[in-house]
Enzyme design. Structure first.
Site, PDB file in Angstrom:
ATOM      1  CB  CYS A 185      -0.714  -0.131   0.960  1.00 53.19           C
ATOM      2  SG  CYS A 185      -2.356  -1.622   1.464  1.00 53.19           S
TER       3      CYS A 185
HETATM    4  N1  PCA Z   1      -2.927  -3.757   2.499  1.00 51.81           N
HETATM    5  C1  PCA Z   1      -1.604  -4.107   2.480  1.00 51.81           C
HETATM    6  C2  PCA Z   1      -1.497  -4.276   0.852  1.00 51.81           C
HETATM    7  C3  PCA Z   1      -2.598  -4.737  -0.180  1.00 51.81           C
HETATM    8  C4  PCA Z   1      -3.299  -4.177   1.097  1.00 51.81           C
HETATM    9  O1  PCA Z   1      -4.638  -4.579   1.266  1.00 51.81           O
HETATM   10  C5  PCA Z   1      -0.734  -3.297   3.036  1.00 51.81           C
HETATM   11  O2  PCA Z   1      -1.420  -2.703   4.300  1.00 51.81           O
HETATM   12  O3  PCA Z   1       0.095  -2.923   2.132  1.00 51.81           O
END
Ligand code: PCA
Length: 214
Positions: A142
């Site tokens: 993310c």
């Molecule tokens: N959350 C992860 C990666 C994909 C998602 O939905 C994150 O917080 O990096």
């Protein structure tokens, strides 16, 4: 004029990611006079950037907002920064586990989200939905998506990222199955998925309203 939003595929052995449902729910809607396109990104360091670039090329959005799940988060979390760091606690969906590498070797240490973060928070709270500002999107996919998007989006196209808690029905299902990462002792805050979809609409509406051509 298009708003692009992305959710992520499930990851970490889970079967469901609420961000994917948000992208699907808002795809095809019109918000603030703009058409919303909702798509999915892979939870793979080797592929997320190409996926994002292809979407930005295809839709030339005037606004881009990524959504993702943050384990243990208890409210809608508005990310203010992406940092130039990939440092994974768990492997991505392709099995890659990066330990402290730069996302862009020559990139700046951090990039600031260009959404009206404080206004978004105020509007969510006004609607009765708990929300907070965050100075760290972590160092997994993310964060990488936010950091890359801020480098790729046109300077006048607002861009940011929203982290979500588990969906309440997801927590109930994990506890019912008894096979996932949660047990009766786990702290697993959640929000109903319909509340999170409503929150995403507010995020888009407030972000679109702040744009010069709104
Ligand atoms: N959350 C992860 C990666 C994909 C998602 O939905 C994150 O917080 O990096």
């Amino acid at each position: 004029m298009t708003i692009l939003i992305t959710g992520f595929e499930p990851f970490a052995g889970l079967a469901y990611n609420p961000s994917a449902e948000i992208a699907a729910a808002l795809d095809g809607k019109e918000i603030g006079g703009r058409a919303v396109v909702g798509r999915l990104l892979p939870v793979e360091f080797a592929r997320y950037r190409a996926g994002l670039e292809a979407l930005l090329r295809e839709f030339s959005p005037t606004l881009y907002i990524g959504f993702g799940l943050a384990f243990g988060e208890d409210m809608i979390r508005i990310e203010r920064f992406g940092v130039n760091l990939a440092d994974f606690d768990i492997p991505d969906n392709a099995g890659a586990k990066h330990n402290g590498r730069a996302i862009e070797p020559d990139g700046p240490a951090a990039r600031g989200a260009t959404l009206p973060c404080a206004e978004i928070r105020a509007a969510l709270l006004q609607a009765g939905i708990p929300a907070r500002l965050s100075n760290s999107a972590g160092s997994y996919l993310c964060n990488a998506t936010l950091y890359s998007a801020l480098g790729l989006c046109a300077p006048n196209a607002p861009c940011g990222f929203i982290h979500l808690p588990y969906a309440s029905h997801q927590v109930a299902e994990l506890l019912r199955e008894g096979s996932g990462p949660l047990n009766g002792e786990s702290l697993a805050p959640s929000l109903p998925i319909d509340t999170m979809i409503a929150a995403a609409e507010i995020v888009l509406r407030v972000s679109a309203a702040g744009m010069p051509d709104a």
